[in-house]
Structures are given as structure tokens and as C-alpha cells.
Design an enzyme around this catalytic site. Structure first.
Site, PDB file in Angstrom:
ATOM      1  N   GLY A  90     -16.154   8.893 -19.460  1.00  0.00           N
ATOM      2  CA  GLY A  90     -16.001   8.542 -18.055  1.00  0.00           C
ATOM      3  C   GLY A  90     -14.530   8.425 -17.708  1.00  0.00           C
ATOM      4  O   GLY A  90     -13.785   7.717 -18.380  1.00  0.00           O
ATOM      5  N   ILE A  91     -14.103   9.137 -16.697  1.00  0.00           N
ATOM      6  CA  ILE A  91     -12.700   9.094 -16.291  1.00  0.00           C
ATOM      7  C   ILE A  91     -12.410   7.735 -15.667  1.00  0.00           C
ATOM      8  O   ILE A  91     -13.116   7.291 -14.767  1.00  0.00           O
ATOM      9  CB  ILE A  91     -12.400  10.234 -15.299  1.00  0.00           C
ATOM     10  CG1 ILE A  91     -12.668  11.577 -15.964  1.00  0.00           C
ATOM     11  CG2 ILE A  91     -10.961  10.143 -14.794  1.00  0.00           C
ATOM     12  CD1 ILE A  91     -12.663  12.740 -15.004  1.00  0.00           C
ATOM     13  N   HIS A  92     -11.359   7.086 -16.166  1.00  0.00           N
ATOM     14  CA  HIS A  92     -11.003   5.742 -15.702  1.00  0.00           C
ATOM     15  C   HIS A  92      -9.674   5.797 -14.978  1.00  0.00           C
ATOM     16  O   HIS A  92      -8.756   6.461 -15.434  1.00  0.00           O
ATOM     17  CB  HIS A  92     -10.905   4.802 -16.908  1.00  0.00           C
ATOM     18  CG  HIS A  92     -10.566   3.397 -16.531  1.00  0.00           C
ATOM     19  ND1 HIS A  92     -11.494   2.561 -15.968  1.00  0.00           N
ATOM     20  CD2 HIS A  92      -9.409   2.707 -16.607  1.00  0.00           C
ATOM     21  CE1 HIS A  92     -10.906   1.384 -15.736  1.00  0.00           C
ATOM     22  NE2 HIS A  92      -9.646   1.463 -16.112  1.00  0.00           N
ATOM     23  N   PRO A  93      -9.531   5.164 -13.879  1.00  0.00           N
ATOM     24  CA  PRO A  93     -10.513   4.329 -13.174  1.00  0.00           C
ATOM     25  C   PRO A  93     -11.229   5.122 -12.087  1.00  0.00           C
ATOM     26  O   PRO A  93     -10.600   5.625 -11.166  1.00  0.00           O
ATOM     27  CB  PRO A  93      -9.656   3.233 -12.566  1.00  0.00           C
ATOM     28  CG  PRO A  93      -8.358   3.924 -12.244  1.00  0.00           C
ATOM     29  CD  PRO A  93      -8.197   5.007 -13.290  1.00  0.00           C
ATOM     30  N   GLU A  97     -17.483   6.622 -13.525  1.00  0.00           N
ATOM     31  CA  GLU A  97     -17.570   6.221 -14.926  1.00  0.00           C
ATOM     32  C   GLU A  97     -18.736   5.268 -15.171  1.00  0.00           C
ATOM     33  O   GLU A  97     -19.218   5.160 -16.300  1.00  0.00           O
ATOM     34  CB  GLU A  97     -16.255   5.607 -15.416  1.00  0.00           C
ATOM     35  CG  GLU A  97     -15.953   4.235 -14.868  1.00  0.00           C
ATOM     36  CD  GLU A  97     -14.600   3.712 -15.315  1.00  0.00           C
ATOM     37  OE1 GLU A  97     -14.380   3.571 -16.539  1.00  0.00           O
ATOM     38  OE2 GLU A  97     -13.765   3.442 -14.451  1.00  0.00           O
TER      39      GLU A  97
END
Length: 117
Positions: A90-93, A97
Site C-alpha cells: 500500500g502506497i503511504h500515505p 492503503e
């Protein structure tokens, strides 16, 4: 925003025993600094337990849900499974995600609300 079947449609078409629903509440990052409400947004992934947890529906309620759903719509159309989602970083932020972090199912009876960070 949603793609695929609703939970009710999945239960009707597949049977309740075949449906697994992962769900979570979350607070979007853009609401964190102004101290927005905790657990104000919701997401769920509806899976067919008889077909390797194939995702048959995905629903997101919150800011940017439509933008997030466009990518998930392609994945659902191509036959994504819950295992595929779990294997994705999941790409944060981002709010998206939260979909990759879902571990609580409705069947488990565990409270899906987030506690703290």
C-alpha cells in the site's frame, strides 16, 4: 464508490457461506491534522471463498473514493484475489492503503475500527 457486487448481491448470487467480507474503518490523512473524526470512512472487499478469494465487490466511502476505485475496477475486472491485494504494498500515505491492510472479516465478529495510529 463501488465496483462489482454489493454484499447483498453476493450473498444472493453465491450463497452466504461462499462470501467473505473484509472491512475496515479509517480516518483519511487529510483529516488528521485538523483533528477530523476517527473511523469516519469505511471500506470493504467482498470475496468468493469458493474461487480462491476472488474479489467480487469492493466499496469505499470517503474522500477520493472515486479516484481510488478506478484502479481497483481494473483489478476486479481482471480477476484480482484477496491474496493479490495482500501481496501489494500500500502506497503511504494514501487512503487506498487501507484496502491493502484489511484483515478483519465480518464473519470473525472482530471490531474493524482503528485504534490510534
Amino acid at each position: 464508490a463501488c465496483v462489482g457486487l454489493s454484499e447483498d448481491q453476493a450473498n444472493q448470487q453465491l450463497g452466504e457461506d461462499a462470501v467473505e467480507v473484509y472491512h475496515t474503518y479509517f480516518r483519511p490523512l487529510e483529516w488528521a491534522l485538523p483533528h477530523g473524526p476517527e473511523n469516519a470512512c469505511y471500506a470493504k472487499v467482498i470475496c468468493d471463498r469458493t474461487r480462491d478469494m476472488k474479489v467480487v465487490g469492493l466499496h469505499i466511502l470517503g474522500p477520493g473514493a472515486g479516484e481510488m476505485m478506478q484502479g481497483f475496477a481494473v483489478a476486479v475486472k481482471l480477476g484480482v484475489t484477496k491474496t493479490d491485494i495482500d501481496a501489494t504494498v500500500g502506497i503511504h500515505p494514501t487512503n487506498a492503503e487501507n484496502v491493502m491492510d484489511m484483515t478483519v472479516t465480518k464473519r470473525s465478529g472482530v471490531d474493524p475500527r482503528k485504534q490510534g495510529c
